[in-house]
Design an enzyme around this catalytic site. Structure first.
Site, mmCIF file in Angstrom:
data_model
loop_
_atom_site.group_PDB
_atom_site.id
_atom_site.type_symbol
_atom_site.label_atom_id
_atom_site.label_comp_id
_atom_site.label_asym_id
_atom_site.label_seq_id
_atom_site.Cartn_x
_atom_site.Cartn_y
_atom_site.Cartn_z
ATOM 1 N N GLU A 279 27.044 36.549 47.630
ATOM 2 C CA GLU A 279 25.667 36.445 47.157
ATOM 3 C C GLU A 279 25.035 35.116 47.586
ATOM 4 O O GLU A 279 23.819 34.996 47.661
ATOM 5 C CB GLU A 279 25.637 36.588 45.622
ATOM 6 C CG GLU A 279 24.518 37.489 45.151
ATOM 7 C CD GLU A 279 24.599 37.842 43.680
ATOM 8 O OE1 GLU A 279 24.763 39.034 43.384
ATOM 9 O OE2 GLU A 279 24.493 36.952 42.821
ATOM 10 N N HIS A 300 51.708 46.566 52.259
ATOM 11 C CA HIS A 300 52.193 47.939 52.456
ATOM 12 C C HIS A 300 51.043 48.941 52.527
ATOM 13 O O HIS A 300 51.249 50.143 52.414
ATOM 14 C CB HIS A 300 53.173 48.303 51.340
ATOM 15 C CG HIS A 300 54.391 47.431 51.370
ATOM 16 N ND1 HIS A 300 55.583 47.810 51.944
ATOM 17 C CD2 HIS A 300 54.568 46.155 50.943
ATOM 18 C CE1 HIS A 300 56.447 46.816 51.842
ATOM 19 N NE2 HIS A 300 55.859 45.798 51.246
ATOM 20 N N LYS A 414 17.275 47.597 43.012
ATOM 21 C CA LYS A 414 16.652 47.683 41.682
ATOM 22 C C LYS A 414 15.272 48.319 41.789
ATOM 23 O O LYS A 414 14.913 49.187 41.000
ATOM 24 C CB LYS A 414 16.513 46.284 41.068
ATOM 25 C CG LYS A 414 17.817 45.645 40.650
ATOM 26 C CD LYS A 414 17.516 44.363 39.896
ATOM 27 C CE LYS A 414 18.748 43.518 39.735
ATOM 28 N NZ LYS A 414 18.451 42.180 39.242
HETATM 29 O O1 PA5 Z 1 24.605 35.218 40.489
HETATM 30 C C1 PA5 Z 1 23.633 35.804 40.048
HETATM 31 O O2 PA5 Z 1 22.549 35.218 39.831
HETATM 32 C C2 PA5 Z 1 23.691 37.280 39.711
HETATM 33 O O3 PA5 Z 1 24.902 37.840 40.053
HETATM 34 C C3 PA5 Z 1 23.466 37.488 38.218
HETATM 35 O O4 PA5 Z 1 24.471 36.824 37.510
HETATM 36 C C4 PA5 Z 1 23.475 38.973 37.848
HETATM 37 O O5 PA5 Z 1 22.563 39.680 38.619
HETATM 38 C C5 PA5 Z 1 23.137 39.155 36.381
HETATM 39 O O6 PA5 Z 1 21.896 38.599 36.072
HETATM 40 P P1 PA5 Z 1 21.446 38.304 34.601
HETATM 41 O O7 PA5 Z 1 22.357 37.277 34.025
HETATM 42 O O8 PA5 Z 1 20.043 37.826 34.692
HETATM 43 O O9 PA5 Z 1 21.565 39.609 33.842
#
Ligand code: PA5
Length: 436
Positions: A279, A300, A414
């Site tokens: 990410e 394996h 989303k």
């Molecule tokens: O690293 C990030 O920002 C994302 O992975 C969020 O943690 C994830 O999308 C969850 O978001 P939120 O805490 O707003 O529900």
């Protein structure tokens, strides 16, 4: 403590390559430290372990003790950075079998079967809920909270709200509003700390403390790591060197980093690592694809591909030197299984030799290996490790030339999902998606 050993990459990347790229790595390090790079409004995690106060930690421990007293199970509702760090810590630091308090993670999937079975499982158990969402608007945890809240109210009536703990943005979002209207106990995700960099805030620490792990030790490890990696020179700074190596290997045509461990307890740490790097770096059609394997198990299955398939990957091995437990293999009079060559050797010794044997085979097959030696599994080392990786990731992302602290790409699915589900404001997109 963690020590980088990069002798197994030197067939692909020479010491000269590393030395001549030092300036590139130091420029990225300076961007992180001086807050001059992209996403600099999300660098609260850099000094967090140094600045975090005893009071904050004590508040978390107090809430954890209350939860442990009143419940048999803590249900953690969260997705992505809002649950992976805590799950990684629990899997790494708790026993495989004997644990006195149960923590389960929901709201990280839309599986109706999993969610329904969890609700049924909880019907006959005393439980509390920790809803973790920085934005408060993420669909998966929001749905799970609605369902869990209904069950809590069925079971505990007006007492239900005393079993709800919210971790969210200090000011904004629907969860913060619910804290204000319902009077739930709450903790904050600092506005300047993004989800995947938040494990050392209440996001990770409350669930971890509930499971009985010493969070003060975790913070002590993270603090020592922060002090070290922020100050150490290039030559003594494994975080900067590792960040550079990843980028040099990427420039050399490696597209995949495989996180490998010979200790299954680290399996979920790899899940956390996959999110952290994917990410943070998977942007602008660039970045290493992070993958993870547990050896020798996967030798394996996927091992064949690593040895002989497309030469697109390198491996980063998380090597735990001293296991928590070990077993001596005894001699057997009959030796029917032919294993007497291992007599009086420990199982960990066998595991370590399999690791070195694999590293040498993979390196000879064209897969460079980076070794990260961890002296032992402990809360202190968990804190040290997660800080090391977050610091590496920030520098690595800047070397790559991306913003390691945003995640615009996550929004695409989303938007489509909201349009398909008929959410207000997505009417045009719904029309566009019709017939596709
Ligand atoms: O690293 C990030 O920002 C994302 O992975 C969020 O943690 C994830 O999308 C969850 O978001 P939120 O805490 O707003 O529900």
């Amino acid at each position: 403590m963690i020590k980088l050993d990069y002798r197994y990459v030197l067939d692909a990347i020479t010491q000269k390559d590393i030395d001549s790229s030092k300036e590139r790595a130091m420029a990225a390090f300076d961007m992180l430290m001086n807050k001059t790079g992209k996403g600099n409004q999300y660098l609260g995690w850099v000094d967090l372990p140094i600045e975090s106060t005893t009071k904050e930690i004590e508040q978390i421990i107090e809430a954890a003790n209350k939860i442990r007293k009143e419940s048999d199970v803590l249900v953690v509702i969260g997705i992505g950075g809002s649950y992976l760090g805590a799950k990684a810590a629990l899997d790494m630091l708790k026993s495989y079998y004997h644990n006195d308090f149960e923590v389960i993670f929901v709201g990280n999937t839309l599986s109706s079967t999993f969610t329904q079975e969890t609700l049924e499982y909880l019907k006959n158990r005393d439980f509390s809920v920790n809803v973790i969402s920085k934005s408060g608007t993420t669909t998966e945890p929001a749905i799970a909270f609605r369902l869990l809240k209904e069950l809590l109210e069925e079971k505990y009536g007006s007492e239900a709200k005393n079993r709800i703990y919210i971790t969210t943005d200090p000011v904004t979002g629907v969860l913060r509003k619910q804290v204000e209207t319902e009077g739930y106990t709450s903790f904050t995700v600092p506005a300047n700390v993004g989800g995947r960099y938040s494990v050392l805030t209440a996001v990770g620490l409350l669930p971890i403390a509930c499971s009985g792990i010493d969070i003060k030790e975790i913070m002590a490890g993270a603090k020592d790591a922060a002090i070290h990696y922020q100050k150490a020179s290039f030559e003594n700074n494994d975080a900067i060197i590792y960040a550079l190596l990843r980028n040099l290997l990427y420039d050399d045509g490696k597209l995949v980093e495989v996180f490998v461990s010979y200790e299954p307890k680290l399996d979920f740490l790899s899940e956390w690592l996959k999110q952290l790097f994917a990410e943070s770096e998977g942007k602008d059609h660039k970045g290493l694809y992070p993958s993870a394997l547990i050896y020798t198990t996967s030798l394996h299955s996927v091992g064949q591909y690593i040895q002989d398939g497309s030469r697109v990957m390198f491996e980063t091995v998380l090597n735990v030197i001293n296991p928590e437990k070990d077993i001596i293999i005894k001699a057997d009079k009959e030796n029917l299984d032919g294993l007497n060559y291992l007599s009086d050797k420990s199982l960990n010794y066998v595991n370590q030799q399999s690791m070195y044997g694999t590293i040498m085979a993979h390196v000879a097959g064209g897969v460079p290996n980076i070794l990260l030696n961890i002296d032992k599994i402990s809360p202190y080392n968990f804190g040290y490790l997660v800080y090391f990786f977050m610091f590496t990731c920030g520098i690595s992302g800047y070397i790559l030339g991306v913003n390691p602290f945003d995640q615009e790409g996550v929004e695409a699915y989303k938007r489509n999902m909201f349009a398909l589900l008929g959410k207000e404001g997505y009417e045009d997109l719904r029309e566009k998606l019709k017939g596709k």
